[in-house]
Design a protein around this motif. Structure first.
Motif, PDB file in Angstrom:
ATOM      1  N   GLU A 174      51.724  62.459  29.669  1.00 41.59           N
ATOM      2  CA  GLU A 174      51.172  63.807  29.848  1.00 41.59           C
ATOM      3  C   GLU A 174      52.002  64.576  30.870  1.00 41.59           C
ATOM      4  OE1 GLU A 174      47.044  63.602  30.855  1.00 41.59           O
ATOM      5  OE2 GLU A 174      46.659  61.959  29.452  1.00 41.59           O
ATOM      6  N   TYR A 197      48.025  53.703  36.352  1.00 45.02           N
ATOM      7  CA  TYR A 197      48.795  54.889  35.948  1.00 45.02           C
ATOM      8  C   TYR A 197      49.912  55.129  36.961  1.00 45.02           C
ATOM      9  CZ  TYR A 197      46.378  57.497  39.640  1.00 45.02           C
ATOM     10  OH  TYR A 197      45.915  57.921  40.856  1.00 45.02           O
ATOM     11  N   THR A 230      49.457  56.675  19.708  1.00 41.92           N
ATOM     12  CA  THR A 230      49.536  57.682  20.777  1.00 41.92           C
ATOM     13  C   THR A 230      50.846  57.600  21.552  1.00 41.92           C
ATOM     14  OG1 THR A 230      47.181  57.139  21.023  1.00 41.92           O
ATOM     15  CG2 THR A 230      47.993  58.922  22.351  1.00 41.92           C
ATOM     16  N   GLU A 263      49.327  50.605  25.663  1.00 38.26           N
ATOM     17  CA  GLU A 263      48.289  51.554  26.052  1.00 38.26           C
ATOM     18  C   GLU A 263      48.224  52.709  25.055  1.00 38.26           C
ATOM     19  OE1 GLU A 263      46.134  51.578  28.478  1.00 38.26           O
ATOM     20  OE2 GLU A 263      46.788  49.942  29.779  1.00 38.26           O
ATOM     21  N   ARG A 264      47.017  53.035  24.627  1.00 39.91           N
ATOM     22  CA  ARG A 264      46.856  54.137  23.672  1.00 39.91           C
ATOM     23  C   ARG A 264      46.668  55.451  24.421  1.00 39.91           C
ATOM     24  NH1 ARG A 264      44.288  52.245  18.065  1.00 39.91           N
ATOM     25  NH2 ARG A 264      45.280  50.207  17.930  1.00 39.91           N
ATOM     26  N   GLU A 265      47.644  55.779  25.217  1.00 38.37           N
ATOM     27  CA  GLU A 265      47.634  57.016  25.994  1.00 38.37           C
ATOM     28  C   GLU A 265      49.011  57.664  25.899  1.00 38.37           C
ATOM     29  OE1 GLU A 265      45.119  58.365  27.438  1.00 38.37           O
ATOM     30  OE2 GLU A 265      43.646  56.744  27.565  1.00 38.37           O
ATOM     31  N   TYR A 267      51.114  55.756  31.558  1.00 40.73           N
ATOM     32  CA  TYR A 267      50.281  54.555  31.695  1.00 40.73           C
ATOM     33  C   TYR A 267      51.093  53.351  31.205  1.00 40.73           C
ATOM     34  CZ  TYR A 267      46.521  58.036  31.930  1.00 40.73           C
ATOM     35  OH  TYR A 267      45.728  59.103  32.285  1.00 40.73           O
TER      36      TYR A 267
END
Length: 527
Positions: free
Chosen positions: A326, A409, A237, A321-323, A339
């Motif tokens: 955005e 975050y 991600t 972090e798998r984010e 994140y």
């Protein structure tokens, strides 16, 4: 060994912060090894530093032409470096490069942050009784670590930032020779002249992109972040997701546009994200104040502010972090979420003020070093001040920062310049399609050849003419054509169709001339 950065950039203190560069007129091993030890300890997680021997300085600036190191002394210095390296505990070895500048030779010692901190070096490398001392950088000086600094240094033992760690899952085949060569060419490194078909392992080694002993070395995470075509293979991600809410997330959450995810190495993600924002989101408006002959250019969002925010998000994010990063775009703001959050060394008060964020620990020190050499980030603690400065210069409201108590975050909201929001709100309230229908009914011959975007610009002009406005005020920021062309294409067309009228009709060219909706114009907007 060739340096992974151009020597002239080091001499001019470009792309690398000044506190990571030290000039020495001559070979003074005791003083030099204090600095090598300090750079290896890297208490601020900046990535170590460079010591350039053969350069005098005046007020921190290199004196040119350089003094140089006599050619006959070069071998002797390199032999002594190998000897003095044995005095650093635990074992540590900086890299040495001989560079030719101004017809003279310089010895450049590249001391990267060590993996086995903390390190000590003798107070006097030539003394019979060698007392080991912990050294750190304090500003542009190397000093003995005492008290709180020594406690902090000891607390950093074996704490290596994620980007500087080896990763057994990354193979040399995952590193793109084309991306690597392009980077080295852009920063004007001598390594760009190497044979990338046969020398990849040597190049990565000289760039300090390997970790571990020779018999079991692994490629560092930062190599994949920068030079792998698919870093998401190792850091799931790792991407930028952009969502546009034309009417606002709260007003109409069902109306949104999802932009295809932006993937690739970090510099590529930065460039593609900024290209999208510049092409699709940023709008320009040129005004000419009555008391000044010079035009003023303003934007809904200044590009430099968005650039800093995007770079910061990808530089400081946690790649474990798998984010995704955005980016949410609304009529009145752009929100960038990454994140995890800011380091705990930054107080909540500083985050609330959102002026300058000083961290004692940087999450991705090597990644930041690479981005600085590409001029994608300026350096320590400059991102937020630059964002606020560019917003202030553009006449925009101040950006705000948000996180939670657990620092999970980092969210920055960048507001649009208010007059752009007002225009956008007015246009949303007056349906463009309805205006097109009304124009077709009331003035069909004037609009039959106009595109939807041109009708949108006509709508803006009509909305602005609800109150008396000058030609400049009516036409500013619409279409990407000259002012004369805009007058002919929009203002004169609205006059011809009778949708607007002059406030001084008997003096059409008066400098005080303004325009306002006629009865026909009111019918077009309100029917």
């Amino acid at each position: 060994m060739a340096l992974p950065i151009n020597i002239e950039d080091l001499l001019h203190k470009q792309r690398v912060e000044s506190n990571r560069i030290e000039f020495k007129e001559g070979w003074n091993p005791t003083s030099i090894y204090h600095s090598i030890c300090a750079f290896a300890n890297d208490i601020d997680n900046l990535g170590g530093g460079y010591i350039i021997i053969g350069v005098a300085e005046k007020n921190g600036i290199a004196v040119r032409p350089v003094k140089g190191v006599p050619e006959e002394n070069l071998d002797k210095i390199q032999r002594e470096v190998l000897q003095y390296n044995q005095l650093i505990e635990p074992v540590y070895a900086p890299r040495v490069s001989i560079e030719e500048v101004d017809g003279k030779y310089l010895v450049v010692i590249w001391a990267t942050a060590g993996h086995n901190r903390p390190y000590t070096a003798p107070a006097d490398v030539n003394a019979k009784l060698k007392k080991p001392i912990f050294y750190i950088r304090y500003g542009t000086s190397s000093i003995e670590a005492k008290g709180e600094f020594l406690d902090q240094l000891r607390d950093m033992a074996n704490r290596v930032p994620f980007d500087d760690r080896g990763n057994e899952n990354i193979s040399i085949d995952d590193i793109s020779p084309l991306l690597l060569k392009d980077y080295l060419t852009k920063i004007d490194s001598r390594l760009a002249k190497a044979n990338f078909a046969t020398d990849m392992e040597r190049i990565l080694d000289q760039m300090q992109l390997y970790d571990g002993p020779k018999e079991k070395k692994s490629i560092k995470n930062v190599a994949a972040m920068m030079f792998a075509e698919h870093p998401e293979k190792f850091f799931p991600t790792t991407q930028v997701d952009i969502v546009v809410f034309p009417e606002g997330r709260e007003k109409n959450p069902e109306n949104f546009i999802e932009v295809p995810s932006i993937l690739g190495p970090v510099p590529m993600m930065i460039r593609r994200t900024l290209d999208y924002l510049r092409t699709n989101i940023i709008k320009e408006r040129i005004t000419k104040p009555t008391d000044d002959e010079h035009s003023v250019k303003v934007f809904n969002y200044p590009f430099q502010a968005l650039e800093e925010a995007v770079v910061n998000a990808l530089y400081h994010r946690d790649y474990k972090e798998r984010e995704p990063v955005e980016i949410t775009i609304e009529p009145n703001r752009i929100s960038i979420l990454s994140y995890s959050g800011p380091d705990r060394s930054i107080s909540m008060e500083s985050l609330k003020e959102a002026n300058i964020l000083r961290s004692r620990r940087y999450r991705n020190r090597r990644l930041g070093e690479f981005l600085k050499e590409l001029d994608l980030t300026e350096g320590r603690a400059t991102g937020i001040p630059t964002i606020q400065k560019k917003l202030r210069e553009n006449g925009s409201p101040k950006a705000t920062i948000e996180t939670d108590e657990s620092r999970s975050y980092f969210l920055i909201d960048i507001p649009a310049r208010i007059d752009f929001v007002q225009d956008a709100s007015s246009i949303r309230d007056t349906d463009i399609e309805q205006i097109r229908i009304n124009l077709s009914k009331i003035c069909p011959r004037y609009v039959q050849d106009m595109s939807m975007s041109e009708l949108g610009f006509l709508a803006i002009c009509l909305i602005r003419a609800k109150k008396e406005v000058s030609a400049q005020e009516m036409l500013e920021g619409i279409d990407k054509i000259s002012y004369k062309q805009k007058k002919r294409k929009y203002l004169e067309k609205l006059l011809a169709m009778g949708a607007i009228s002059m406030t001084i009709p008997n003096k059409p060219t008066s400098k005080n001339q303004k325009y306002v909706l006629s009865d026909i114009g009111h019918d077009i907007i309100h029917t």
